[in-house]
Design a protein around this motif. Structure first.
Motif, PDB file in Angstrom:
ATOM      1  N   UNK A   1       0.843  -1.182   0.000  1.00 39.70           N
ATOM      2  CA  UNK A   1       0.000   0.000   0.000  1.00 39.70           C
ATOM      3  C   UNK A   1       0.886   1.243   0.000  1.00 39.70           C
ATOM      4  N   UNK A   2       0.433   2.264  -0.698  1.00 39.83           N
ATOM      5  CA  UNK A   2       1.192   3.520  -0.788  1.00 39.83           C
ATOM      6  C   UNK A   2       0.383   4.603  -0.091  1.00 39.83           C
ATOM      7  N   UNK A   3       0.976   5.459   0.765  1.00 40.67           N
ATOM      8  CA  UNK A   3       2.402   5.626   1.046  1.00 40.67           C
ATOM      9  C   UNK A   3       3.054   4.391   1.693  1.00 40.67           C
ATOM     10  N   UNK A   4       4.377   4.304   1.488  1.00 38.56           N
ATOM     11  CA  UNK A   4       5.200   3.348   2.213  1.00 38.56           C
ATOM     12  C   UNK A   4       5.407   3.965   3.586  1.00 38.56           C
TER      13      UNK A   4
END
Lengths: 250, 208
Positions: B118-121
């Motif tokens: 998932x983004x953000x890291x």
């Protein structure tokens, strides 16, 4: 490999930690553990209802500032953030992220306004839900005001507007110690690509494992600070690690 | 006592950086004044937010030529943290194309969201070492650091890549070229190992 996070949520009421071990309100309790413990992140939430803080109470801002100066872990701050200026004020005091809830429901552009200046990674959208005929309905203003939106719908919209993380809470499970609402968590984690932190209901170590493995959460939160001592953080993480979840152990 | 100029250009968490610097026994000066930066032993370029806004703010404060002079001519050691590390690269594709300082031959590109990534890291992650660096003195192989970002540094030349991190794609975790250093993670938020990296930059000899 990215580790799953164990987050401590500290609720501050009238400038003091809301829940304490001996019923003696003292936020200094929070100062000492932040560096030495294995807490992965701290969320400070001001839960003071408007107009109820006692005269001479420590301001929430000074609590934030004190914790920020002593903690060398990430700090997210929320409670009453309704404008970019509010966010800016907490960022200037040392917050790494802001947590927004009712302010974003009243005015969803708030999410984009903060994300444009500080980046999406700075905006945590807090979502409080309750079961209604709509399913998992989102409530604002300390859980008093129904929004007419489902949790997954609002999470998706929030992420599109620029929220970098979702902090998901079940009002029914809050403080119950019965475990997180896993179907709710799954509903939201499958609706968005951003990380989801699950809150509300953790009362035993297996609940953390369920939140991550069954709920798909990236982080598990606990607000019951009185259950946590230095050894219990280690013990919770060791339990998660044994269950096959990558966590930070040193 | 080491004096550290923390460049204030209106972005990001300067309070935490200053708190960490002081915890390590240094004097911190939060400033946007070139003469104060010039007087310091070390420079830290912090930063949270968007690349384009950050460069614009640096330009508006007249800090780009000042930093260029100090870093390129006087070889003053500088450490970029998170967005600050991205700013010392060639350019970024965040909200359009923006030119950075170009001290590190690298591009800043968006991290792609992938299943399981998932983004953000965001959270604690490690890195793999590619080259030796003074910043890594005394840091155990399995140490973890706090990252929070949606864009990543892609080095064009392996010379400046000290360590990289894998999250869907590989991106630089630590970059270095001469007196210029950068960390994608936040050393000031990474407890003891983070403070150890910062201490290596602030209080140790930077020539290995």
């Amino acid at each position: 490999m990215l580790r799953s996070r164990l987050i401590t949520v500290l609720t501050i009421n009238g400038g003091v930690l809301f829940r304490t071990k001996t019923f003696t309100p003292d936020y200094r309790y929070t100062h000492n553990f932040v560096d030495g413990w294995l807490v992965d992140e701290i969320i400070l939430l001001d839960v003071t209802r408007p107009g109820t803080a006692p005269t001479g109470a420590t301001s929430f801002e000074s609590v934030v500032s004190a914790v920020a100066k002593r903690s060398f872990v990430p700090l997210a701050v929320g409670g009453g953030i309704r404008s970019l200026d509010d966010a800016r004020r907490f960022m200037a005091l040392g917050a790494d992220k802001v947590v927004i809830n009712s302010g974003a429901i009243d005015r969803p552009e708030l999410i984009s306004e903060i994300a444009r200046v500080y980046g999406s990674q700075c905006v945590v959208l807090s979502i409080d839900t309750r079961k209604t005929e709509l399913g998992n309905e989102v409530f604002s203003h300390f859980g008093s005001k129904p929004s007419g939106m489902s949790a997954s719908e609002w999470a998706r919209q929030g992420a599109q507007l620029g929220a970098g993380e979702i902090m998901l809470n079940s009002i029914e499970r809050d403080g119950s110690l019965e475990g997180y609402d896993i179907p709710l968590c799954r509903e939201v984690t499958s609706a968005v690509d951003v990380p989801v932190q699950i809150c509300g209901g953790a009362g035993a170590w297996p609940h953390f494992v369920q939140g991550i493995l069954s709920g798909g959460a990236s982080a598990v939160c606990t607000t019951n600070i009185y259950h946590f001592t230095e050894t219990s953080i280690q013990s919770a993480k060791a339990f998660m690690s044994k269950a096959g979840i990558p966590v930070r152990l040193s | 006592m080491t004096t550290v100029a923390i460049v204030d250009f209106g972005m990001g968490n300067i309070v935490s950086v200053a708190a960490a610097v002081e915890k390590l026994g240094c004097r911190s000066v939060v400033t946007s004044t070139p003469s104060e930066i010039a007087a310091a032993d070390r420079i830290i370029l912090p930063g949270v937010g968007a690349f384009g806004d950050a460069m614009r703010n640096l330009h508006e404060r007249g800090l780009v030529p000042a930093l260029r002079h100090l870093v390129e001519k006087e070889h003053k050691p500088i450490l970029g943290i998170c967005l600050g590390a991205q700013l010392i690269c060639n350019e970024s594709e965040e909200f359009g194309r923006h030119e950075g300082f170009g001290w590190i031959d690298a591009m800043v590109t968006r991290l792609d969201s992938k299943p399981g990534c998932r983004i953000p890291h965001v959270g604690w992650n490690g890195f793999s070492r590619r080259r030796d660096s003074c910043l890594l003195r005394g840091i155990p192989e399995d140490a973890l650091f706090y990252y929070v970002h949606s864009f990543g540094i892609q080095c064009q030349s392996e010379q400046s890549l000290i360590a990289d991190c894998e999250y869907g794609t590989r991106f630089a975790a630590i970059i270095e070229s001469g007196n210029v250093f950068g960390t994608q993670f936040h050393p000031e938020k990474s407890q003891r190992y983070g403070l150890a990296v910062l201490n290596n930059f602030l209080n140790e000899d930077l020539v290995c």
